[in-house]
Design an enzyme around this catalytic site. Structure first.
Site, PDB file in Angstrom:
ATOM      1  N   CYS A 182       0.834  -1.203   0.000  1.00  0.00           N
ATOM      2  CA  CYS A 182       0.000   0.000   0.000  1.00  0.00           C
ATOM      3  C   CYS A 182       0.875   1.263   0.000  1.00  0.00           C
ATOM      4  O   CYS A 182       1.408   1.633  -1.037  1.00  0.00           O
ATOM      5  CB  CYS A 182      -0.994  -0.030   1.161  1.00  0.00           C
ATOM      6  SG  CYS A 182      -2.359   1.148   0.961  1.00  0.00           S
ATOM      7  N   HIS A 216      -3.480  -5.401   0.628  1.00  0.00           N
ATOM      8  CA  HIS A 216      -2.963  -5.674   1.970  1.00  0.00           C
ATOM      9  C   HIS A 216      -2.951  -7.172   2.271  1.00  0.00           C
ATOM     10  O   HIS A 216      -3.945  -7.713   2.756  1.00  0.00           O
ATOM     11  CB  HIS A 216      -3.827  -4.968   3.017  1.00  0.00           C
ATOM     12  CG  HIS A 216      -3.657  -3.487   3.063  1.00  0.00           C
ATOM     13  ND1 HIS A 216      -2.703  -2.876   3.853  1.00  0.00           N
ATOM     14  CD2 HIS A 216      -4.312  -2.496   2.418  1.00  0.00           C
ATOM     15  CE1 HIS A 216      -2.783  -1.560   3.693  1.00  0.00           C
ATOM     16  NE2 HIS A 216      -3.748  -1.302   2.824  1.00  0.00           N
ATOM     17  N   GLU A 276      -1.568  -8.460   4.701  1.00  0.00           N
ATOM     18  CA  GLU A 276      -1.584  -8.589   6.168  1.00  0.00           C
ATOM     19  C   GLU A 276      -2.986  -8.431   6.753  1.00  0.00           C
ATOM     20  O   GLU A 276      -3.169  -8.583   7.961  1.00  0.00           O
ATOM     21  CB  GLU A 276      -0.626  -7.572   6.799  1.00  0.00           C
ATOM     22  CG  GLU A 276      -1.140  -6.146   6.920  1.00  0.00           C
ATOM     23  CD  GLU A 276      -1.119  -5.328   5.639  1.00  0.00           C
ATOM     24  OE1 GLU A 276      -1.288  -4.092   5.722  1.00  0.00           O
ATOM     25  OE2 GLU A 276      -0.938  -5.915   4.548  1.00  0.00           O
TER      26      GLU A 276
END
Length: 245
Positions: free
Chosen positions: A95, A185, A187
């Protein structure tokens, strides 16, 4: 052995930190990173990483900041990344990290003309991805979790675009064999994405219905997570399996 640098460029909203995790813990958990093998440096808070040659690689997190603000800490991080690229340090940017590396190397970053891209959405691998071993086990299309207002509008010289979404043409960028960045993302699991949409609903009550519809489509995104985990494993800094070692 040299540690992995986790370059933290921001923090999750307080609500998400309380109910889920802050960014560094998201990466440790979803990336299966050994906490004893990582050096977390919060550059937004003024912390300074060691020289690039002191690390085995770097993961760059997301941020609520905007690359185009050219904040002093961000400019210092961009210069550090230029130095890291000169020594071919393995890099995985996410990002803000995706945009920051592109900016550092001469690309154009700015607000996307279609506005924020958010939720669990599908991306498509492009033909150039077929030659990249890091993407070889991934399907041609898979879901990812996204929340961003700015994008890489023009990749820097030498960067290759490996994936796109319906809105954003630069979802994965490759810089040779050592650096790979994603607009999405890896994560974020589904629970984190849900909380982000709830947070946005509170910030923008007029858009609550739209965000609630997006919440119905939220899911975990194991293929995007695999990209992060494979990068970590390639550096040998992954958590050992229970009962192994």
């Amino acid at each position: 052995m040299k540690p992995l640098l986790l370059m933290q460029t921001g923090d999750a909203p307080q609500m998400i930190q309380q109910e889920q995790d802050n960014f560094e813990q998201m990466f440790l958990k979803q990336g299966n990173i050994d906490a004893d093998r990582v050096h977390i440096v919060h550059v937004l808070a003024g912390e300074t990483p060691l020289p690039p040659e002191d690390y085995c690689g770097v993961v760059i997190t997301g941020s609520a900041a905007m690359v185009t603000e050219r904040l002093p800490w961000s400019e210092r991080a961009a210069e550090w990344l230029r130095q890291a690229m000169q020594i071919n340090l393995p890099i995985f940017g996410v990002c803000y990290g995706h945009q920051l590396l592109a900016y550092a190397l001469g690309g154009e970053v700015g607000y996307h003309p279609q506005g924020m891209e958010v939720g669990t959405l599908e991306i498509e691998l492009l033909p150039a991805a077929r030659s990249d071993k890091r993407l070889a086990t991934l399907p041609a299309r898979f879901n990812v979790n996204l929340i961003h207002a700015q994008s890489v509008l023009t990749p820097p010289p030498g960067a290759e675009v490996l994936a796109r979404s319906q809105q954003d043409a630069c979802q994965i960028l490759r810089y040779g064999d050592n650096a790979l960045t994603t607009q999405f993302h890896p994560e974020f699991n589904g629970a984190i994405m849900q909380r982000y949409l709830s947070w946005l609903s509170e910030l923008e009550p007029a858009k609550q219905q739209s965000y609630r519809l997006k919440q119905q489509q939220v899911s975990d995104t194991p293929f995007s997570q695999l990209l992060l985990q494979d990068f970590v494993a390639s550096l040998g800094v992954q958590q050992a399996l229970a009962g192994v070692g």
